[in-house]
Motif scaffolding. Structure first.
Motif, PDB file in Angstrom:
ATOM      1  N   GLN A  13       0.836  -1.200   0.000  1.00 47.97           N
ATOM      2  CA  GLN A  13       0.000   0.000   0.000  1.00 47.97           C
ATOM      3  C   GLN A  13       0.868   1.247   0.000  1.00 47.97           C
ATOM      4  OE1 GLN A  13      -2.747  -0.420   3.324  1.00 47.97           O
ATOM      5  NE2 GLN A  13      -4.304  -1.194   1.912  1.00 47.97           N
ATOM      6  N   ALA A  14       0.274   2.322  -0.459  1.00 48.01           N
ATOM      7  CA  ALA A  14       0.982   3.600  -0.474  1.00 48.01           C
ATOM      8  C   ALA A  14       1.497   3.930   0.920  1.00 48.01           C
ATOM      9  CB  ALA A  14       0.059   4.703  -0.977  1.00 48.01           C
ATOM     10  N   GLY A  15       2.724   4.420   0.963  1.00 55.49           N
ATOM     11  CA  GLY A  15       3.361   4.722   2.236  1.00 55.49           C
ATOM     12  C   GLY A  15       4.205   3.594   2.770  1.00 55.49           C
ATOM     13  N   GLY A  16       4.070   2.427   2.177  1.00 55.87           N
ATOM     14  CA  GLY A  16       4.818   1.263   2.621  1.00 55.87           C
ATOM     15  C   GLY A  16       6.219   1.211   2.050  1.00 55.87           C
ATOM     16  N   TRP A  36      19.444   0.634 -10.985  1.00 60.33           N
ATOM     17  CA  TRP A  36      18.048   0.195 -11.048  1.00 60.33           C
ATOM     18  C   TRP A  36      17.305   1.083 -12.043  1.00 60.33           C
ATOM     19  CZ3 TRP A  36      16.299  -4.166  -8.919  1.00 60.33           C
ATOM     20  CH2 TRP A  36      17.028  -4.738  -7.859  1.00 60.33           C
ATOM     21  N   PHE A  37      16.528   0.433 -12.892  1.00 61.01           N
ATOM     22  CA  PHE A  37      15.637   1.115 -13.809  1.00 61.01           C
ATOM     23  C   PHE A  37      14.216   0.628 -13.524  1.00 61.01           C
ATOM     24  CE2 PHE A  37      18.430   3.090 -16.995  1.00 61.01           C
ATOM     25  CZ  PHE A  37      19.645   2.545 -16.621  1.00 61.01           C
ATOM     26  N   ARG A  38      13.256   1.345 -14.045  1.00 56.53           N
ATOM     27  CA  ARG A  38      11.873   0.891 -13.935  1.00 56.53           C
ATOM     28  C   ARG A  38      11.117   1.273 -15.188  1.00 56.53           C
ATOM     29  NH1 ARG A  38       9.592   4.891  -9.107  1.00 56.53           N
ATOM     30  NH2 ARG A  38       9.547   6.832 -10.326  1.00 56.53           N
ATOM     31  N   GLN A  39      10.085   0.491 -15.452  1.00 58.03           N
ATOM     32  CA  GLN A  39       9.236   0.763 -16.610  1.00 58.03           C
ATOM     33  C   GLN A  39       7.789   0.485 -16.251  1.00 58.03           C
ATOM     34  OE1 GLN A  39      10.264  -1.329 -20.225  1.00 58.03           O
ATOM     35  NE2 GLN A  39       9.257   0.224 -21.453  1.00 58.03           N
ATOM     36  N   ALA A  40       6.986   1.528 -16.303  1.00 57.59           N
ATOM     37  CA  ALA A  40       5.553   1.411 -16.065  1.00 57.59           C
ATOM     38  C   ALA A  40       4.852   1.133 -17.390  1.00 57.59           C
ATOM     39  CB  ALA A  40       5.027   2.690 -15.435  1.00 57.59           C
ATOM     40  N   PRO A  88       1.721   5.302  -5.521  1.00 57.35           N
ATOM     41  CA  PRO A  88       1.158   4.546  -6.655  1.00 57.35           C
ATOM     42  C   PRO A  88       1.945   4.758  -7.949  1.00 57.35           C
ATOM     43  CG  PRO A  88      -0.605   5.505  -5.367  1.00 57.35           C
ATOM     44  CD  PRO A  88       0.675   6.047  -4.791  1.00 57.35           C
ATOM     45  N   GLU A  89       2.511   5.933  -8.126  1.00 58.08           N
ATOM     46  CA  GLU A  89       3.291   6.195  -9.341  1.00 58.08           C
ATOM     47  C   GLU A  89       4.634   5.474  -9.370  1.00 58.08           C
ATOM     48  OE1 GLU A  89       1.906   8.462  -7.287  1.00 58.08           O
ATOM     49  OE2 GLU A  89       3.178  10.263  -7.087  1.00 58.08           O
ATOM     50  N   TRP A 115      21.410  -6.849 -18.230  1.00 58.66           N
ATOM     51  CA  TRP A 115      20.117  -6.604 -17.602  1.00 58.66           C
ATOM     52  C   TRP A 115      19.572  -7.872 -16.957  1.00 58.66           C
ATOM     53  CZ3 TRP A 115      17.623  -1.849 -17.596  1.00 58.66           C
ATOM     54  CH2 TRP A 115      18.238  -0.852 -18.363  1.00 58.66           C
ATOM     55  N   GLY A 116      18.841  -7.684 -15.865  1.00 61.05           N
ATOM     56  CA  GLY A 116      18.077  -8.774 -15.295  1.00 61.05           C
ATOM     57  C   GLY A 116      16.710  -8.857 -15.947  1.00 61.05           C
ATOM     58  N   GLN A 117      15.909  -9.818 -15.484  1.00 62.71           N
ATOM     59  CA  GLN A 117      14.593 -10.049 -16.061  1.00 62.71           C
ATOM     60  C   GLN A 117      13.523  -9.148 -15.472  1.00 62.71           C
ATOM     61  OE1 GLN A 117      13.940 -12.196 -18.712  1.00 62.71           O
ATOM     62  NE2 GLN A 117      16.175 -12.055 -18.742  1.00 62.71           N
ATOM     63  N   GLY A 118      13.798  -8.546 -14.345  1.00 65.20           N
ATOM     64  CA  GLY A 118      12.842  -7.618 -13.757  1.00 65.20           C
ATOM     65  C   GLY A 118      12.030  -8.228 -12.635  1.00 65.20           C
ATOM     66  N   THR A 119      11.560  -7.362 -11.753  1.00 64.36           N
ATOM     67  CA  THR A 119      10.675  -7.760 -10.668  1.00 64.36           C
ATOM     68  C   THR A 119       9.591  -6.697 -10.533  1.00 64.36           C
ATOM     69  OG1 THR A 119      10.596  -8.481  -8.342  1.00 64.36           O
ATOM     70  CG2 THR A 119      12.091  -6.666  -8.862  1.00 64.36           C
ATOM     71  N   GLN A 120       8.349  -7.148 -10.387  1.00 65.75           N
ATOM     72  CA  GLN A 120       7.212  -6.226 -10.400  1.00 65.75           C
ATOM     73  C   GLN A 120       6.998  -5.602  -9.026  1.00 65.75           C
ATOM     74  OE1 GLN A 120       5.198  -5.239 -13.007  1.00 65.75           O
ATOM     75  NE2 GLN A 120       4.172  -3.855 -11.560  1.00 65.75           N
ATOM     76  N   VAL A 121       6.783  -4.305  -9.023  1.00 68.08           N
ATOM     77  CA  VAL A 121       6.402  -3.576  -7.816  1.00 68.08           C
ATOM     78  C   VAL A 121       5.061  -2.913  -8.079  1.00 68.08           C
ATOM     79  CG1 VAL A 121       6.939  -1.626  -6.311  1.00 68.08           C
ATOM     80  CG2 VAL A 121       8.761  -3.181  -7.057  1.00 68.08           C
ATOM     81  N   THR A 122       4.091  -3.178  -7.225  1.00 65.10           N
ATOM     82  CA  THR A 122       2.764  -2.596  -7.367  1.00 65.10           C
ATOM     83  C   THR A 122       2.400  -1.884  -6.067  1.00 65.10           C
ATOM     84  OG1 THR A 122       2.097  -4.368  -8.863  1.00 65.10           O
ATOM     85  CG2 THR A 122       0.337  -3.050  -7.861  1.00 65.10           C
ATOM     86  N   VAL A 123       2.071  -0.604  -6.181  1.00 62.22           N
ATOM     87  CA  VAL A 123       1.714   0.201  -5.022  1.00 62.22           C
ATOM     88  C   VAL A 123       0.268   0.643  -5.180  1.00 62.22           C
ATOM     89  CG1 VAL A 123       2.302   2.183  -3.593  1.00 62.22           C
ATOM     90  CG2 VAL A 123       4.100   1.009  -4.898  1.00 62.22           C
ATOM     91  N   SER A 124      -0.557   0.271  -4.234  1.00 65.49           N
ATOM     92  CA  SER A 124      -1.971   0.618  -4.290  1.00 65.49           C
ATOM     93  C   SER A 124      -2.264   1.810  -3.380  1.00 65.49           C
ATOM     94  CB  SER A 124      -2.825  -0.573  -3.878  1.00 65.49           C
ATOM     95  OG  SER A 124      -2.477  -1.010  -2.582  1.00 65.49           O
ATOM     96  N   SER A 125      -3.260   2.586  -3.788  1.00 66.18           N
ATOM     97  CA  SER A 125      -3.599   3.792  -3.018  1.00 66.18           C
ATOM     98  C   SER A 125      -4.600   3.485  -1.927  1.00 66.18           C
ATOM     99  CB  SER A 125      -4.158   4.857  -3.948  1.00 66.18           C
ATOM    100  OG  SER A 125      -5.283   4.362  -4.642  1.00 66.18           O
TER     101      SER A 125
END
Length: 125
Positions: A13-16, A36-40, A88-89, A115-125
């Motif tokens: 959750q947001a703030g975590g 570290w890179f990220r792609q939304a 969330p962003e 590069w690695g394969q990536g790991t998903q980060v999801t932040v909910s509001s």
């Protein structure tokens, strides 16, 4: 052959907080710089943070300064990204990347060949 493997992603959750890890293996020499890179979804991949393995000097994108911390272990075979006060962003696939050429401040994906394969980060509001 250089290989990178990320772990530690998840939903929060947001703030975590979350801590990502990236294991380096397959080659005898640590990279000069890793990042570290990220792609939304629907967006270009962006640099988040980088660290020069020798000096330990780190660099951050403005969007994460003061919230994210990049670090490495003493053996320089594991890279970390501590993410606090998540928003969330911040939701994206996070990638670890490495390079052996000099320079670490630009955090430009074109500069990083490994590069690695990536790991998903999801932040909910």
């Amino acid at each position: 052959q250089v290989q990178l493997r990320e772990s530690g992603g998840g939903s929060v959750q947001a703030g975590g907080s979350l801590r990502l890890s990236c294991a380096f293996y397959g080659y005898n020499y640590s990279p000069y710089c890793w990042a570290w890179f990220r792609q939304a979804p629907g967006k270009e991949r962006e640099g988040v943070a980088s660290i020069a393995t020798g000096s330990g000097t780190s660099y951050y994108a403005d969007s994460v300064k003061g919230r994210f911390t990049i670090s490495q272990d003493n053996a320089k075979i594991t890279l970390y990204l501590q993410m606090n006060t998540l928003k969330p962003e911040d939701t994206a696939m996070y990638y670890c990347a490495a390079k052996y050429s000099p320079g670490c401040g630009g955090i430009l994906q074109l500069d990083f060949p490994y590069w690695g394969q990536g790991t998903q980060v999801t932040v909910s509001s």
